[in-house]
Design a protein around this motif. Structure first.
Motif, short mmCIF file in Angstrom:
data_model
loop_
_atom_site.label_atom_id
_atom_site.label_comp_id
_atom_site.label_asym_id
_atom_site.label_seq_id
_atom_site.Cartn_x
_atom_site.Cartn_y
_atom_site.Cartn_z
N SER A 1 30.34 8.13 9.36
CA SER A 1 29.98 6.74 9.67
C SER A 1 28.60 6.38 9.09
N TRP A 2 27.82 7.37 8.68
CA TRP A 2 26.50 7.11 8.09
C TRP A 2 26.60 6.69 6.63
N VAL A 3 27.73 6.94 6.01
CA VAL A 3 27.90 6.70 4.58
C VAL A 3 27.84 5.20 4.27
N GLY A 4 27.06 4.88 3.24
CA GLY A 4 26.99 3.51 2.74
C GLY A 4 26.02 2.59 3.45
N LYS A 5 25.31 3.10 4.46
CA LYS A 5 24.35 2.26 5.20
C LYS A 5 22.96 2.45 4.59
N ASP A 6 22.39 1.35 4.15
CA ASP A 6 21.09 1.40 3.47
C ASP A 6 19.93 1.44 4.44
N LEU A 7 18.87 2.11 3.99
CA LEU A 7 17.59 2.12 4.68
C LEU A 7 16.53 1.94 3.60
N VAL A 8 15.72 0.90 3.73
CA VAL A 8 14.63 0.66 2.78
C VAL A 8 13.33 0.78 3.56
N CYS A 9 12.47 1.68 3.09
CA CYS A 9 11.18 1.93 3.75
C CYS A 9 10.06 1.90 2.72
N THR A 10 8.90 1.49 3.19
CA THR A 10 7.70 1.64 2.38
C THR A 10 7.07 2.95 2.82
N LEU A 11 7.23 3.96 1.97
CA LEU A 11 6.77 5.31 2.29
C LEU A 11 5.31 5.50 1.87
N ASP A 12 4.64 6.41 2.55
CA ASP A 12 3.24 6.73 2.27
C ASP A 12 3.16 7.47 0.94
N GLY B 1 0.78 -1.23 0.00
CA GLY B 1 0.00 0.00 0.00
C GLY B 1 0.81 1.28 0.00
N GLY B 2 2.12 1.16 -0.10
CA GLY B 2 2.98 2.34 -0.13
C GLY B 2 3.97 2.23 -1.27
N CYS B 3 5.07 2.94 -1.12
CA CYS B 3 6.09 2.97 -2.17
C CYS B 3 7.45 2.60 -1.57
N SER C 1 0.67 8.51 -0.63
CA SER C 1 -0.39 9.52 -0.76
C SER C 1 0.14 10.91 -0.38
N LYS C 2 1.36 10.96 0.16
CA LYS C 2 2.00 12.22 0.54
C LYS C 2 3.06 12.58 -0.49
N SER C 3 3.54 13.82 -0.42
CA SER C 3 4.68 14.20 -1.25
C SER C 3 5.90 13.44 -0.74
N LEU C 4 6.93 13.34 -1.57
CA LEU C 4 8.15 12.64 -1.18
C LEU C 4 8.72 13.21 0.11
N ASP C 5 8.87 14.53 0.18
CA ASP C 5 9.44 15.16 1.38
C ASP C 5 8.60 14.88 2.62
N ASP C 6 7.27 15.01 2.50
CA ASP C 6 6.39 14.75 3.65
C ASP C 6 6.44 13.29 4.07
N ALA C 7 6.43 12.38 3.11
CA ALA C 7 6.47 10.95 3.42
C ALA C 7 7.78 10.59 4.11
N LEU C 8 8.89 11.13 3.61
CA LEU C 8 10.20 10.85 4.19
C LEU C 8 10.31 11.45 5.59
N ASN C 9 9.92 12.71 5.75
CA ASN C 9 10.00 13.35 7.07
C ASN C 9 9.12 12.63 8.09
N SER C 10 7.92 12.23 7.69
CA SER C 10 7.02 11.51 8.58
C SER C 10 7.63 10.18 9.03
N THR C 11 8.18 9.46 8.08
CA THR C 11 8.79 8.16 8.40
C THR C 11 10.01 8.32 9.29
N LEU C 12 10.87 9.27 8.98
CA LEU C 12 12.07 9.48 9.80
C LEU C 12 11.70 9.95 11.20
N SER C 13 10.70 10.79 11.33
CA SER C 13 10.25 11.23 12.66
C SER C 13 9.74 10.06 13.48
N ARG C 14 9.00 9.15 12.85
CA ARG C 14 8.49 7.97 13.56
C ARG C 14 9.64 7.05 13.99
#
Length: 149
Positions: free
Chosen positions: A100-111, A84-86, A113-126
């Motif tokens: 030390s953050w370089v090269g570390k992957d994060l895979v998320c199913t983003l919402d 149901g997401g992306c 229905s939101k803009s990319l920035d809003d979906a990313l910020n919402s997920t990272l805040s959670r």
């Protein structure tokens, strides 16, 4: 004898023509299959954030490297629809504030229905707040250990 050679030459030319036609048809089929494979399975390489955001709006496969003088470089790739997401990959390629953050992957199913920035910020805040997300990968632990501000 000349008639026999003529028949053999004509027969040989006919077989050669048939083989060439078959090879051309097989080549066209292979090329068509490759194009379908590219369209379905390979991400479009966006050359701008606008292109990537438009692909996110439709949750279509795409990849883009965000570059900033102060923030470094950040690679992101849209894998496509999932649960149901992306499904989206994120990875720092360069991050001066914390190498030390370089090269570390994060895979998320983003919402989606939101803009990319809003979906990313919402997920990272959670994630930082310790809430459950659909994210996984080595960078998830890094984000979970950030102070919740």
């Amino acid at each position: 004898m000349k008639a026999k050679n003529l028949i053999n030459d004509q027969l040989g030319a006919s077989i050669l023509a048939e083989v060439l036609v078959v090879l051309l048809v097989l080549g066209a089929v292979a090329f068509g299959a490759y194009r379908i494979y590219q369209d379905k399975y390979q991400a479009v390489a966006c050359d701008s954030k606008d292109c990537f955001e438009k692909k996110f709006d439709k949750c279509e496969k795409a990849k883009y490297t965000f570059k900033s003088e102060t923030e470094g470089a950040f690679y992101s790739e849209i894998y496509g629809p999932k649960d149901g997401g992306c499904s989206t990959l994120m990875r720092y390629l360069k991050y001066p504030q914390n190498p030390s953050w370089v090269g570390k992957d994060l895979v998320c199913t983003l919402d989606s229905s939101k803009s990319l920035d809003d979906a990313l910020n919402s997920t990272l805040s959670r994630i930082v707040a310790g809430q459950n997300t659909s994210c996984k990968g080595p960078f998830l632990e890094v984000l979970q250990n950030l102070p919740n501000s």
